[in-house]
Design a protein around this motif. Structure first.
Motif, PDB file in Angstrom:
ATOM      1  N   GLY A 177      -5.762   7.514  13.178  1.00 24.81           N
ATOM      2  CA  GLY A 177      -5.068   7.554  11.894  1.00 24.81           C
ATOM      3  C   GLY A 177      -4.545   8.942  11.565  1.00 24.81           C
ATOM      4  N   LYS A 178      -5.358   9.963  11.816  1.00 27.99           N
ATOM      5  CA  LYS A 178      -4.922  11.343  11.565  1.00 27.99           C
ATOM      6  C   LYS A 178      -3.772  11.726  12.488  1.00 27.99           C
ATOM      7  CE  LYS A 178      -9.251  13.141   9.731  1.00 27.99           C
ATOM      8  NZ  LYS A 178     -10.413  14.000   9.991  1.00 27.99           N
ATOM      9  N   TYR A 179      -3.849  11.284  13.730  1.00 25.43           N
ATOM     10  CA  TYR A 179      -2.802  11.568  14.708  1.00 25.43           C
ATOM     11  C   TYR A 179      -1.470  10.930  14.290  1.00 25.43           C
ATOM     12  CZ  TYR A 179      -0.368  11.645  19.205  1.00 25.43           C
ATOM     13  OH  TYR A 179       0.552  11.828  20.195  1.00 25.43           O
ATOM     14  N   MET A 180      -1.532   9.733  13.752  1.00 31.41           N
ATOM     15  CA  MET A 180      -0.322   8.988  13.386  1.00 31.41           C
ATOM     16  C   MET A 180       0.178   9.291  11.971  1.00 31.41           C
ATOM     17  SD  MET A 180       0.564   7.141  16.007  1.00 31.41           S
ATOM     18  CE  MET A 180       1.696   5.945  15.300  1.00 31.41           C
ATOM     19  N   SER A 181      -0.652   9.878  11.118  1.00 29.63           N
ATOM     20  CA  SER A 181      -0.284  10.034   9.705  1.00 29.63           C
ATOM     21  C   SER A 181       1.022  10.797   9.451  1.00 29.63           C
ATOM     22  CB  SER A 181      -1.433  10.633   8.901  1.00 29.63           C
ATOM     23  OG  SER A 181      -1.644  11.967   9.267  1.00 29.63           O
ATOM     24  N   ALA A 189      10.034   3.320  10.694  1.00 26.89           N
ATOM     25  CA  ALA A 189      11.447   3.266  11.083  1.00 26.89           C
ATOM     26  C   ALA A 189      12.359   3.344   9.864  1.00 26.89           C
ATOM     27  CB  ALA A 189      11.720   1.982  11.866  1.00 26.89           C
ATOM     28  N   ASP A 190      11.853   2.938   8.715  1.00 23.13           N
ATOM     29  CA  ASP A 190      12.628   2.999   7.466  1.00 23.13           C
ATOM     30  C   ASP A 190      12.465   4.335   6.752  1.00 23.13           C
ATOM     31  OD1 ASP A 190      13.484   0.376   7.881  1.00 23.13           O
ATOM     32  OD2 ASP A 190      11.776  -0.460   6.794  1.00 23.13           O
ATOM     33  N   GLY A 191      11.685   5.255   7.348  1.00 20.02           N
ATOM     34  CA  GLY A 191      11.501   6.581   6.767  1.00 20.02           C
ATOM     35  C   GLY A 191      10.405   6.665   5.723  1.00 20.02           C
ATOM     36  N   ALA A 192       9.562   5.654   5.636  1.00 19.37           N
ATOM     37  CA  ALA A 192       8.491   5.632   4.629  1.00 19.37           C
ATOM     38  C   ALA A 192       7.159   6.046   5.246  1.00 19.37           C
ATOM     39  CB  ALA A 192       8.368   4.235   4.038  1.00 19.37           C
ATOM     40  N   LYS A 193       6.276   6.548   4.396  1.00 21.83           N
ATOM     41  CA  LYS A 193       4.899   6.821   4.819  1.00 21.83           C
ATOM     42  C   LYS A 193       4.235   5.471   5.056  1.00 21.83           C
ATOM     43  CE  LYS A 193       1.310  10.020   4.408  1.00 21.83           C
ATOM     44  NZ  LYS A 193       1.046  10.314   5.799  1.00 21.83           N
ATOM     45  N   MET A 195       4.784   1.844  17.038  1.00 22.32           N
ATOM     46  CA  MET A 195       6.041   2.386  16.525  1.00 22.32           C
ATOM     47  C   MET A 195       7.215   1.478  16.901  1.00 22.32           C
ATOM     48  SD  MET A 195       5.431   6.449  17.156  1.00 22.32           S
ATOM     49  CE  MET A 195       7.087   6.888  16.630  1.00 22.32           C
ATOM     50  N   ALA A 196       7.214   0.932  18.115  1.00 25.11           N
ATOM     51  CA  ALA A 196       8.270   0.012  18.538  1.00 25.11           C
ATOM     52  C   ALA A 196       8.199  -1.292  17.742  1.00 25.11           C
ATOM     53  CB  ALA A 196       8.175  -0.259  20.032  1.00 25.11           C
ATOM     54  N   LEU A 197       6.986  -1.791  17.490  1.00 24.87           N
ATOM     55  CA  LEU A 197       6.849  -2.987  16.649  1.00 24.87           C
ATOM     56  C   LEU A 197       7.411  -2.735  15.260  1.00 24.87           C
ATOM     57  CD1 LEU A 197       3.324  -4.478  17.488  1.00 24.87           C
ATOM     58  CD2 LEU A 197       5.570  -5.448  18.012  1.00 24.87           C
ATOM     59  N   ASP A 198       7.124  -1.566  14.718  1.00 31.59           N
ATOM     60  CA  ASP A 198       7.642  -1.205  13.402  1.00 31.59           C
ATOM     61  C   ASP A 198       9.172  -1.175  13.416  1.00 31.59           C
ATOM     62  OD1 ASP A 198       7.562   0.008  10.663  1.00 31.59           O
ATOM     63  OD2 ASP A 198       8.372   1.730  11.766  1.00 31.59           O
ATOM     64  N   GLU A 199       9.740  -0.617  14.463  1.00 31.45           N
ATOM     65  CA  GLU A 199      11.201  -0.557  14.576  1.00 31.45           C
ATOM     66  C   GLU A 199      11.788  -1.963  14.628  1.00 31.45           C
ATOM     67  OE1 GLU A 199      14.559   0.981  17.750  1.00 31.45           O
ATOM     68  OE2 GLU A 199      12.595   1.942  17.758  1.00 31.45           O
ATOM     69  N   CYS A 200      11.210  -2.829  15.449  1.00 33.80           N
ATOM     70  CA  CYS A 200      11.658  -4.225  15.531  1.00 33.80           C
ATOM     71  C   CYS A 200      11.525  -4.915  14.184  1.00 33.80           C
ATOM     72  CB  CYS A 200      10.839  -4.994  16.555  1.00 33.80           C
ATOM     73  SG  CYS A 200      11.161  -4.567  18.258  1.00 33.80           S
TER      74      CYS A 200
END
Length: 151
Positions: free
Chosen positions: A19-23, A28-32, A136-141
């Motif tokens: 979680g810290k690494y990804m925070s 993909a929409d530019g949101a936290k 990250m790819a799932l989020d983009e899709c």
């Protein structure tokens, strides 16, 4: 072997580290975003990441209790399969109907990393490197496909 408490602490430490690494990474929409507890915004469609002493798995899980709705969601994803695989850069395992540990039917689209052991901290970089690009790819899709599921 680990005690239940030790295993729980190691799991918690891994997910906290991830979680810290990804925070700092935005969606993909530019949101936290909370990558570990990814919210698709569609009830009964979720992205999951699981890891234990044998493997790490990332998945799209459709667990709608209504079989027709679950199948419709799954078929919508099947129509996006080419786009998903292109964005993910790999083929995933597609299962239209599987029972979970409680006997409830689900549809699951997943990718596994074997062997993987999150109780071995030396393997954490490998597991994190497995999860990061895929979530990250799932989020983009999902940022492009979600609208079709909201209707």
């Amino acid at each position: 072997m680990y005690t239940r408490q030790e295993a729980s602490q190691l799991r918690q430490a891994f997910w906290t580290t991830f979680g810290k690494y990804m925070s700092p990474i935005l969606s993909a929409d530019g949101a936290k975003i909370n990558w570990i507890n990814y919210k698709t915004g569609i009830k009964h469609i979720r992205f999951t990441m699981e890891a234990d002493t044998k493997q790490a798995t990332i998945a799209i899980v459709i667990d709608h209790p209504d079989a027709a709705t679950r199948k419709r969601y799954y078929q919508q994803l099947v129509q996006l399969q080419g786009f998903l695989h292109e964005t993910l850069g790999e083929q995933w395992n597609w299962q239209e109907e599987v029972s979970n540990e409680y006997g409830q039917l689900q549809s699951i689209i997943s990718k596994e990393l074997k062997p993987a052991n999150i109780f071995d901290q030396q393997q954490w970089p490998v597991v994190i490197s497995f999860f990061k690009p895929r979530i990250m790819a799932l989020d983009e899709c999902w940022s492009m496909a979600k609208e079709g599921f909201e209707r």
